[in-house]
Write an enzyme that holds these catalytic residues in place. Structure first.
Site: not given
Length: 380
Positions: A85, A149, A247, A257, A268
Site C-alpha cells: 500500500q 496502513h 468509520e 478514537y 478477517y
C-alpha cells in the site's frame, strides 16, 4: 370567481413545486474521462490554468494538461518504499501556490527498521518539470517492517473559514502495530498537526505531557484515508475498519478514537478483536460506520451548485471495495448526522481512490487501477 381562479392558480403552482422538488434531488451524472493510463493514481490537486497534478502510487508525480495530455514524471522526488500500500500518496498545494509554487506530499519513507509515512515540502519549478528545495518536514516514528496502513491524507486547517497555516497528516497503525494506536509515545494510528515548516504548535494537546510525542492531535485511529474540513472548521475523517467497522469521525483535539479497543468490525475471517467492545468510557464514538466495510478513500464536501442545490453540503467518499462514489446526505449542509447514502458511478466497476471538488465546481475522482483514470462528474 377571480378569487377561485387565484386559489386554483396557487394550488397548481404548489403542485408543480411539489413534483419538481424530488426531480431536483434526483440528478443523474455521467463520467467524463479527463485522462487515462495512470498507474494506480492516489491523489489529485488543481494547478492554475486548468492543469492537474496527480500522484501515482509506484512513485511518480505527473502534470496533466486541460486536454488530458499526461506529462512525463516530475523529477526530484525522494526515494520511497513503493510496495504493498506504500509509495507516493497524497498531495496538497499551498494556499499561496500561485505566488510560491509550494506543495506538500506524503509518501512511504524507507529507513532503519523498515519504513513509515513522511511529509515533504517542495517547490514545483515554473516549467512544471521538477521539484526544487525539497525538505522532509515530518517523519512518522518508529519505522517498521510493513507495507500496509500508511494513512497519508494531508489537509490544511481553517480558522473562520480561512486557512491558518497548519497541516494535519493522518497516520495509519501499520497493521502489525495496531496496539500502538493507544500509546502516545509513537505516531502509529495518530493524526498529527504541524506548521508548514515542520514545527510543532504550542497548543497541540500533548505538548506538555511527559512521554507523549508533541505532534499528536488525536489517537486511536486505524488507517485514515479521507480528511476534509467543513466550512465551520470541523475536521471530518474516515478510516478503514478491519472486517466491517469503517468509520466517519469528527476529530477533536486530544481525543481517543478507540482503535483497537473498540470497533464495530471483527478479525478477517471472523472473531472478536480484543474483548469485542463497541464502546468504552473515554473513547469517541464514530459519527457513522459501515458494516460490511466499503473500504473508503478520498473525501470531499460539495459547495458548488453545479449539481443543483440539493447536493450542496453533501459529503462524498470513494469506495475501493465496491467501486462506487458515495454521495452522503447529512441532516444539515456540511454537518449533522448521516441520513441517506447514494451510490454513484457503479457502472464503471472501478475502485474510487480520491474525490475532490475542482475550481470549476465539478467533482473529480481518481480510479485506482494499473490503467487508472481521472474523471470529471458532469450532468447527463
Amino acid at each position: 370567481m377571480a378569487c377561485i381562479v387565484k386559489h386554483l392558480t396557487l394550488a397548481f403552482i404548489s403542485i408543480i413545486f411539489t413534483l419538481a422538488a424530488p426531480l431536483a434531488q434526483a440528478q443523474t451524472v455521467r463520467a467524463e474521462v479527463v485522462a487515462s493510463n495512470l498507474q494506480n493514481p492516489w491523489a489529485v490537486a488543481f494547478l492554475p490554468e486548468g492543469r492537474f497534478l496527480v500522484t501515482e502510487r509506484p512513485g511518480r508525480l505527473r502534470v496533466i494538461e486541460p486536454n488530458g495530455d499526461v506529462g512525463a514524471p516530475v523529477f526530484g522526488l525522494p526515494s520511497m518504499a513503493a510496495q504493498g500500500q506504500g509509495g507516493l500518496l497524497d498531495v496538497l498545494l499551498d494556499t499561496d501556490f500561485v505566488n510560491n509554487n509550494t506543495l506538500y506530499f506524503c509518501f512511504s519513507e524507507p529507513g532503519q527498521g523498515g519504513n513509515s509515512t513522511a511529509l515533504a515540502r517542495a517547490r514545483l519549478s515554473s516549467d512544471r518539470l521538477r521539484l526544487e528545495e525539497l525538505k522532509i518536514i515530518f517523519s512518522q516514528k518508529p519505522k517498521v517492517a510493513s507495507s500496509a496502513h500508511f494513512g497519508c491524507r494531508i489537509v490544511e486547517s481553517q480558522t473562520n473559514s480561512k486557512p491558518d497555516g497548519m497541516l494535519f497528516l493522518t497516520l495509519g497503525d501499520r497493521y502489525s502495530q495496531m496496539n500502538d494506536a493507544q500509546s502516545l509515545d509513537n505516531h502509529q494510528g495518530k493524526i498529527v498537526r504541524i506548521y508548514k515548516d515542520g514545527k510543532v504548535p504550542d497548543n497541540n494537546p500533548f505538548v506538555k505531557r511527559s512521554g507523549a510525542l508533541p505532534e499528536i492531535w488525536s489517537y486511536g485511529h486505524r488507517n485514515v484515508q479521507g480528511a476534509v474540513f467543513s466550512p465551520d472548521g470541523s475536521l471530518w475523517t474516515h478510516e478503514h475498519g478491519p472486517q466491517g467497522g469503517d468509520e466517519i469521525n469528527l476529530v477533536l483535539s486530544g481525543r481517543n478514537y478507540g482503535w483497537p479497543v473498540i470497533t464495530y468490525g471483527e478479525n478477517y475471517g471472523g472473531g472478536k478483536i480484543g474483548l469485542g467492545l463497541t464502546s468504552q468510557k473515554g473513547m469517541e464514538q464514530p459519527l457513522h460506520y459501515w458494516v460490511p466495510s466499503i473500504a473508503p478513500s478520498g473525501m470531499a464536501f460539495l459547495s458548488s451548485e453545479r449539481y443543483g442545490r440539493a447536493w450542496v453540503g453533501n459529503l462524498f467518499v470513494g469506495s475501493l471495495k465496491f467501486g462506487y462514489l458515495n454521495r452522503i446526505e447529512l441532516s444539515q449542509p456540511f454537518g449533522g448526522k448521516v441520513i441517506k447514502e447514494h451510490k454513484l458511478l457503479e457502472e464503471l466497476g472501478q475502485r474510487i481512490r480520491d474525490v475532490r471538488q475542482g475550481p470549476d465546481g465539478w467533482l473529480y475522482v481518481l480510479t485506482d487501477n494499473t490503467r487508472g483514470q481521472l474523471i470529471r462528474l458532469v450532468l447527463k
